[in-house]
Write an enzyme that holds these catalytic residues in place. Structure first.
Site, mmCIF file in Angstrom:
data_model
loop_
_atom_site.group_PDB
_atom_site.id
_atom_site.type_symbol
_atom_site.label_atom_id
_atom_site.label_comp_id
_atom_site.label_asym_id
_atom_site.label_seq_id
_atom_site.Cartn_x
_atom_site.Cartn_y
_atom_site.Cartn_z
ATOM 1 N N ASN A 10 0.869 -1.176 0.000
ATOM 2 C CA ASN A 10 0.000 0.000 0.000
ATOM 3 C C ASN A 10 0.907 1.228 0.000
ATOM 4 O OD1 ASN A 10 -1.796 2.045 0.449
ATOM 5 N ND2 ASN A 10 -2.418 1.391 2.505
ATOM 6 N N LYS A 12 0.061 4.223 -0.372
ATOM 7 C CA LYS A 12 -0.623 5.413 0.169
ATOM 8 C C LYS A 12 -0.409 6.589 -0.799
ATOM 9 C CE LYS A 12 -0.210 3.376 4.693
ATOM 10 N NZ LYS A 12 -0.098 3.526 6.139
ATOM 11 N N HIS A 98 -9.529 1.456 5.083
ATOM 12 C CA HIS A 98 -8.251 1.682 5.768
ATOM 13 C C HIS A 98 -8.457 2.680 6.912
ATOM 14 C CE1 HIS A 98 -4.124 2.798 6.560
ATOM 15 N NE2 HIS A 98 -3.766 1.691 5.935
ATOM 16 N N GLU A 100 -6.775 5.073 7.889
ATOM 17 C CA GLU A 100 -6.511 6.483 7.548
ATOM 18 C C GLU A 100 -7.749 7.108 6.906
ATOM 19 O OE1 GLU A 100 -2.901 5.672 5.412
ATOM 20 O OE2 GLU A 100 -1.903 5.256 7.313
ATOM 21 N N GLU A 170 -5.313 -4.377 10.948
ATOM 22 C CA GLU A 170 -4.327 -3.311 11.082
ATOM 23 C C GLU A 170 -4.623 -2.505 12.349
ATOM 24 O OE1 GLU A 170 -2.365 -2.374 7.023
ATOM 25 O OE2 GLU A 170 -4.018 -1.000 7.325
ATOM 26 N N GLY A 176 2.504 2.931 10.768
ATOM 27 C CA GLY A 176 3.409 4.049 10.551
ATOM 28 C C GLY A 176 4.123 4.517 11.808
ATOM 29 N N SER A 216 3.597 -1.441 10.522
ATOM 30 C CA SER A 216 5.051 -1.400 10.761
ATOM 31 C C SER A 216 5.764 -2.718 10.453
ATOM 32 C CB SER A 216 5.348 -0.945 12.194
ATOM 33 O OG SER A 216 4.860 0.371 12.399
HETATM 34 P P1 13P Z 1 3.051 0.880 7.704
HETATM 35 O O1 13P Z 1 3.606 -0.429 7.182
HETATM 36 O O2 13P Z 1 3.753 2.076 7.132
HETATM 37 O O3 13P Z 1 2.945 0.881 9.181
HETATM 38 O O4 13P Z 1 1.561 0.989 7.138
HETATM 39 C C1 13P Z 1 0.720 -0.093 7.294
HETATM 40 C C2 13P Z 1 -0.503 0.170 6.519
HETATM 41 O O5 13P Z 1 -1.251 1.066 6.856
HETATM 42 C C3 13P Z 1 -0.749 -0.640 5.341
HETATM 43 O O6 13P Z 1 -2.034 -0.417 4.835
#
Ligand code: 13P
Length: 254
Positions: A10, A12, A98, A100, A170, A176, A216
């Protein structure tokens, strides 16, 4: 039952056209050189790179996914993208719900359910994201939150449709932050998700669903996480932006 492992990148809101194409070319070269077939690999670039990445990976076995979609089929929704548009760019998967998007775009379990239904209707496979916040974990309500997300987001999803859904656990506090959930924490929630799916669907359907972890994941912690049978793969954010670290994560699934 053992299922095929699933690793998705992903990106993003990262990578323009040129970087997306370059990454896709490099990962394809590696994938073909090493004849990788034991896992599903999915790249989820931003909308603006979907078609270009599709051209680069088409025919290789690497799959394409989008990061979001609108729940309506078409119409006056300025700035939005619908499922058929994603399909026309070559997408097979779409990340839905997601954290976010829940956090910054006010997505709720109800809108996420609409998106999952529409994606399936249009022939896209949803990667449905669920997970608790730090506060919810500290309040010891993780399982209640997960159960509610599963019930609401999967409302009206048939047995047959369920088989094309991937569930990404997640935990919001691990995304992140560089602080991944421990294999034990992930295993415990994945077992809970599987148990709930078995309440909602026949056992053989529930056993086919891949439950992956995101938060992460990096080349250092991937092996330990993927060694567990309950973790059917990963949704990788930051560590999927560099080809080398993404390859190391792929190689951790052996
Ligand atoms: P990170 O691997 O940067 O923590 O992000 C995970 C994520 O949100 C994947 O969709």
């Amino acid at each position: 039952m053992s299922v095929k492992k699933f690793i998705a990148a992903n990106w993003k809101m990262n990578k323009g056209l040129v970087q997306s194409q370059q990454f896709a070319e490099e990962i394809r070269a590696y994938y073909e050189k090493h004849k990788i077939s034991h896992i599903d690999i999915v790249l989820c670039p931003p909308y603006t790179s979907l078609e270009a990445v599709h051209r680069k990976i088409n025919g290789s076995g690497i799959k394409l996914g989008a990061q979001n979609m609108h729940h309506e089929s078409m119409g006056a929704y300025t700035g939005e993208i619908c499922a058929s548009m994603l399909k026309s760019c070559g997408a097979e998967y779409v990340i839905i719900g997601h954290s976010e998007r829940r956090q910054y775009c006010n997505e709720t379990n109800a809108t996420i359910n609409k998106k999952v239904l529409k994606a399936l209707d249009e022939g896209l496979k949803p990667i449905l994201c669920i997970g608790e916040t730090l506060q919810e974990r500290e309040d010891k309500i993780t399982e209640g939150v997960i159960e509610e997300q599963l019930k609401s987001c999967l409302s009206h999803i048939s047995e047959e449709q369920m088989e094309s859904i991937v569930i990404a656990y997640e935990p919001v506090w691990a995304i992140g932050t560089g602080k991944n959930a421990t294999p034990h924490q992930v295993e415990s929630v994945h077992n809970f998700i599987r148990k709930k799916l078995k309440k909602m669907y026949p056992d053989d359907t529930a056993e086919k669903v891949r439950i992956i972890y995101g938060g992460s994941i990096n080349p250092e912690n991937a092996k330990e996480l993927f060694a567990l049978e309950t973790i059917n793969g990963g949704l990788i954010g930051g560590a999927s932006l560099e080809v080398q670290s993404f390859i190391e994560i792929i190689n951790s699934t052996h």
